[in-house]
Design a protein around this motif. Structure first.
Motif, PDB file in Angstrom:
ATOM      1  N   LYS A  59       4.652 -10.845  11.883  1.00 37.63           N
ATOM      2  CA  LYS A  59       5.641 -10.682  12.948  1.00 37.63           C
ATOM      3  C   LYS A  59       6.820 -11.626  12.721  1.00 37.63           C
ATOM      4  CE  LYS A  59       5.954 -10.260  17.957  1.00 37.63           C
ATOM      5  NZ  LYS A  59       5.233 -10.417  19.251  1.00 37.63           N
ATOM      6  N   ASP A  60       8.009 -11.146  12.991  1.00 37.96           N
ATOM      7  CA  ASP A  60       9.273 -11.887  12.838  1.00 37.96           C
ATOM      8  C   ASP A  60       9.712 -12.042  11.380  1.00 37.96           C
ATOM      9  OD1 ASP A  60       9.425 -12.256  15.614  1.00 37.96           O
ATOM     10  OD2 ASP A  60       8.196 -14.069  15.512  1.00 37.96           O
ATOM     11  N   GLU A  61       9.040 -11.318  10.450  1.00 42.51           N
ATOM     12  CA  GLU A  61       9.479 -11.328   9.062  1.00 42.51           C
ATOM     13  C   GLU A  61      10.813 -10.591   8.939  1.00 42.51           C
ATOM     14  OE1 GLU A  61       8.350 -12.568   6.315  1.00 42.51           O
ATOM     15  OE2 GLU A  61       6.222 -13.061   6.585  1.00 42.51           O
ATOM     16  N   LYS A  62      11.670 -11.062   8.041  1.00 43.10           N
ATOM     17  CA  LYS A  62      12.942 -10.382   7.806  1.00 43.10           C
ATOM     18  C   LYS A  62      12.745  -9.113   6.976  1.00 43.10           C
ATOM     19  CE  LYS A  62      15.865 -14.495   8.148  1.00 43.10           C
ATOM     20  NZ  LYS A  62      16.878 -15.353   7.455  1.00 43.10           N
ATOM     21  N   ARG A  63      11.838  -9.165   6.030  1.00 52.38           N
ATOM     22  CA  ARG A  63      11.564  -7.983   5.225  1.00 52.38           C
ATOM     23  C   ARG A  63      10.853  -6.948   6.079  1.00 52.38           C
ATOM     24  NH1 ARG A  63       8.101  -7.756  -0.485  1.00 52.38           N
ATOM     25  NH2 ARG A  63       7.538  -5.553  -0.363  1.00 52.38           N
ATOM     26  N   PRO A  64      11.279  -5.683   6.020  1.00 55.19           N
ATOM     27  CA  PRO A  64      10.646  -4.658   6.858  1.00 55.19           C
ATOM     28  C   PRO A  64       9.192  -4.406   6.473  1.00 55.19           C
ATOM     29  CG  PRO A  64      12.178  -3.665   5.301  1.00 55.19           C
ATOM     30  CD  PRO A  64      12.390  -5.146   5.223  1.00 55.19           C
ATOM     31  N   LYS A  65       8.417  -3.999   7.456  1.00 55.77           N
ATOM     32  CA  LYS A  65       7.007  -3.726   7.253  1.00 55.77           C
ATOM     33  C   LYS A  65       6.805  -2.474   6.396  1.00 55.77           C
ATOM     34  CE  LYS A  65       2.771  -3.156  10.049  1.00 55.77           C
ATOM     35  NZ  LYS A  65       2.269  -3.069  11.448  1.00 55.77           N
ATOM     36  N   TYR A  66       7.690  -1.497   6.582  1.00 61.32           N
ATOM     37  CA  TYR A  66       7.577  -0.242   5.854  1.00 61.32           C
ATOM     38  C   TYR A  66       8.835   0.031   5.043  1.00 61.32           C
ATOM     39  CZ  TYR A  66       3.598   0.657   8.922  1.00 61.32           C
ATOM     40  OH  TYR A  66       2.408   0.565   9.585  1.00 61.32           O
ATOM     41  N   LYS A  67       8.662   0.714   3.923  1.00 65.09           N
ATOM     42  CA  LYS A  67       9.770   1.098   3.050  1.00 65.09           C
ATOM     43  C   LYS A  67       9.561   2.555   2.661  1.00 65.09           C
ATOM     44  CE  LYS A  67      13.034   0.801  -0.192  1.00 65.09           C
ATOM     45  NZ  LYS A  67      14.463   0.578   0.080  1.00 65.09           N
ATOM     46  N   ASN A  68      10.651   3.343   2.708  1.00 62.35           N
ATOM     47  CA  ASN A  68      10.565   4.753   2.370  1.00 62.35           C
ATOM     48  C   ASN A  68      11.504   5.094   1.217  1.00 62.35           C
ATOM     49  OD1 ASN A  68       8.823   5.882   4.656  1.00 62.35           O
ATOM     50  ND2 ASN A  68      10.408   4.801   5.796  1.00 62.35           N
ATOM     51  N   SER A  69      11.139   6.118   0.458  1.00 65.08           N
ATOM     52  CA  SER A  69      12.014   6.590  -0.612  1.00 65.08           C
ATOM     53  C   SER A  69      13.381   6.934  -0.047  1.00 65.08           C
ATOM     54  CB  SER A  69      11.417   7.843  -1.266  1.00 65.08           C
ATOM     55  OG  SER A  69      10.232   7.549  -1.957  1.00 65.08           O
ATOM     56  N   SER A  70      14.412   6.536  -0.775  1.00 66.79           N
ATOM     57  CA  SER A  70      15.774   6.859  -0.344  1.00 66.79           C
ATOM     58  C   SER A  70      16.535   7.619  -1.425  1.00 66.79           C
ATOM     59  CB  SER A  70      16.535   5.578   0.001  1.00 66.79           C
ATOM     60  OG  SER A  70      16.570   4.698  -1.110  1.00 66.79           O
ATOM     61  N   LEU A 119       1.823  -5.493   2.525  1.00 66.90           N
ATOM     62  CA  LEU A 119       0.520  -6.029   2.908  1.00 66.90           C
ATOM     63  C   LEU A 119       0.609  -7.435   3.486  1.00 66.90           C
ATOM     64  CD1 LEU A 119      -1.470  -4.729  -0.178  1.00 66.90           C
ATOM     65  CD2 LEU A 119      -1.663  -3.889   2.174  1.00 66.90           C
ATOM     66  N   LYS A 120       1.657  -8.176   3.137  1.00 72.08           N
ATOM     67  CA  LYS A 120       1.805  -9.556   3.609  1.00 72.08           C
ATOM     68  C   LYS A 120       2.712  -9.668   4.840  1.00 72.08           C
ATOM     69  CE  LYS A 120       1.103 -11.532  -1.018  1.00 72.08           C
ATOM     70  NZ  LYS A 120       1.678 -12.398  -2.088  1.00 72.08           N
ATOM     71  N   TRP A 121       3.017  -8.547   5.454  1.00 75.85           N
ATOM     72  CA  TRP A 121       3.944  -8.561   6.584  1.00 75.85           C
ATOM     73  C   TRP A 121       3.364  -9.344   7.773  1.00 75.85           C
ATOM     74  CZ3 TRP A 121       3.859  -6.955  11.687  1.00 75.85           C
ATOM     75  CH2 TRP A 121       5.096  -6.920  12.336  1.00 75.85           C
ATOM     76  N   LEU A 141       0.879  -1.168   0.000  1.00 74.27           N
ATOM     77  CA  LEU A 141       0.000   0.000   0.000  1.00 74.27           C
ATOM     78  C   LEU A 141       0.916   1.217   0.000  1.00 74.27           C
ATOM     79  CD1 LEU A 141      -2.920   1.091   0.232  1.00 74.27           C
ATOM     80  CD2 LEU A 141      -2.658   1.014   2.716  1.00 74.27           C
ATOM     81  N   THR A 142       0.842   2.033  -1.044  1.00 82.78           N
ATOM     82  CA  THR A 142       1.771   3.135  -1.243  1.00 82.78           C
ATOM     83  C   THR A 142       1.149   4.460  -0.818  1.00 82.78           C
ATOM     84  OG1 THR A 142       2.761   1.989  -3.131  1.00 82.78           O
ATOM     85  CG2 THR A 142       3.211   4.335  -2.921  1.00 82.78           C
TER      86      THR A 142
END
Length: 272
Positions: free
Chosen positions: A164-175, A160-162, A141-142
Motif C-alpha cells: 500500500k502507498d507504493e508509487k509503482r502500480p500494482k497491475y500493468k497491462n499490455s499497451s 508480487l512485491k506491491w 505474476l503474468t
C-alpha cells in the motif's frame, strides 16, 4: 521442442529455423504457410487480406508464441524458465496455469533470448512489442489475456512485491497491442460454456475467476479489476446471455461499484 536450448514452437517456427522461411507479415503466409500446404498436399484458398487484417494476424500469432513460451515444459513436465510457485500459493494448480498461460518468468533475459529464436525479432523489437520486465519477470505474476474467441490479445501482470502507498502500480497491462482493448475484454470469457444456461457470474479480479474456474465453474468471467463498460455488456448480450450476476469484492469499493452498475444496467432491454 529443442532439448539444447529449450525452445518450443510449431511447424511454422520449425520451417523458419530450418529454411529461413519468414515468421511474420504477409511473407509468413506466402512463403511459410502456403509453401508448407503445397508440400503436404493440403488444399487451401489464398486469402485477400487488408493491411489491418495482416497486422492483427501477426499480433495474434506473436501473442500466442509468447503465451506458450511463458508456460513451456519439457518431456518430464518440468517448467522451462517459469515457476507456478506464486500461483500455487494462491491455490491455483500448475495444470490450470498451463491451460490459462499464467506464470512467473524466472529470467527475463532468458525469455527475451528464447523469443528472439522463436520469432526472428531482435531484442529491441521485442521490447517495442511489449516484452518488458514489468510484464514478464521474477517479480510479477503474468496473466495472458484472451478475447472471447480464445485468441491471446495481450498480457497483464501483478507486481508480487506491491505494498500500500507504493508509487509503482500494482497491475500493468499490455499497451503495445492494437488487438487488446481492455474496455472490450472480459477475462475468461473464452472458457464459458454457454450451453449450460444464460446466467453469467461476473467477478472483479482475475484471481477470483481463476479460483472459480479451477473449482469447475463454467459460466463466469472477471472485469480485470476495471470498470464494467457498455462494450462489455454489448458483447455479453451478443453472445446470448440474458442474466448477469455481479459478484464484486466485498469491500466498500465493490459495494459502491455494485450499486453503480445495478443502476446503469437496470434499463437494458432483455437483460436481468
Amino acid at each position: 521442442f529443442c532439448y539444447g536450448c529449450n525452445a518450443k514452437g510449431d511447424i511454422f517456427t520449425a520451417n523458419h529455423w530450418i529454411t529461413g522461411a519468414p515468421i511474420t507479415g504477409i511473407e509468413f503466409l506466402l512463403e511459410n504457410v502456403y509453401k508448407l500446404a503445397k508440400r503436404f498436399n493440403i488444399p487451401y484458398d489464398e486469402l485477400d487480406l487488408s493491411q489491418e487484417q495482416i497486422q492483427q494476424m501477426e499480433e495474434f500469432r506473436f501473442n500466442k508464441i509468447v503465451a506458450d513460451a511463458i508456460v513451456t515444459v519439457n518431456e518430464r513436465d518440468e517448467c522451462i524458465n517459469w515457476t507456478p510457485e506464486h500461483a500455487e500459493a494462491r491455490g491455483w494448480k500448475k495444470s490450470i496455469c498451463k491451460k490459462l498461460s499464467i506464470s512467473t518468468v524466472s529470467s527475463y533475459n532468458k525469455l527475451l533470448k528464447g523469443l528472439q529464436s522463436l520469432t526472428g525479432y531482435t531484442s529491441e523489437r521485442l521490447k517495442e512489442l511489449g516484452i518488458t520486465p514489468d510484464l514478464f519477470g521474477p517479480d510479477v505474476l503474468t496473466f495472458t489475456m484472451f478475447d472471447h474467441k480464445g485468441r491471446p490479445v495481450g498480457f497483464s501482470s501483478r507486481w508480487l512485491k506491491w505494498k500500500k502507498d507504493e508509487k509503482r502500480p500494482k497491475y500493468k497491462n499490455s499497451s503495445h497491442s492494437s488487438v487488446y482493448q481492455k474496455s472490450k475484454i472480459l477475462y475468461g470469457l473464452h472458457t464459458v460454456n454457454r450451453s449450460r444456461g444464460s446466467r453469467l457470474d461476473i467477478f472483479e479480479g482475475n484471481g477470483s475467476f481463476v479460483t472459480a474456474y479451477q473449482a469447475g465453474h463454467t459460466s463466469c468471467v472477471s472485469l480485470c479489476g476495471s470498470q464494467f463498460t457498455d462494450e462489455q455488456v454489448d458483447l455479453i448480450q451478443r453472445l446470448g446471455f440474458t442474466n448477469i450476476n455481479l459478484v464484486l469484492d466485498s469491500d466498500s469499493t465493490g459495494e459502491n461499484q455494485m450499486d453503480k452498475y445495478m443502476k446503469k444496467l437496470s434499463g437494458r432491454e432483455g437483460l436481468r
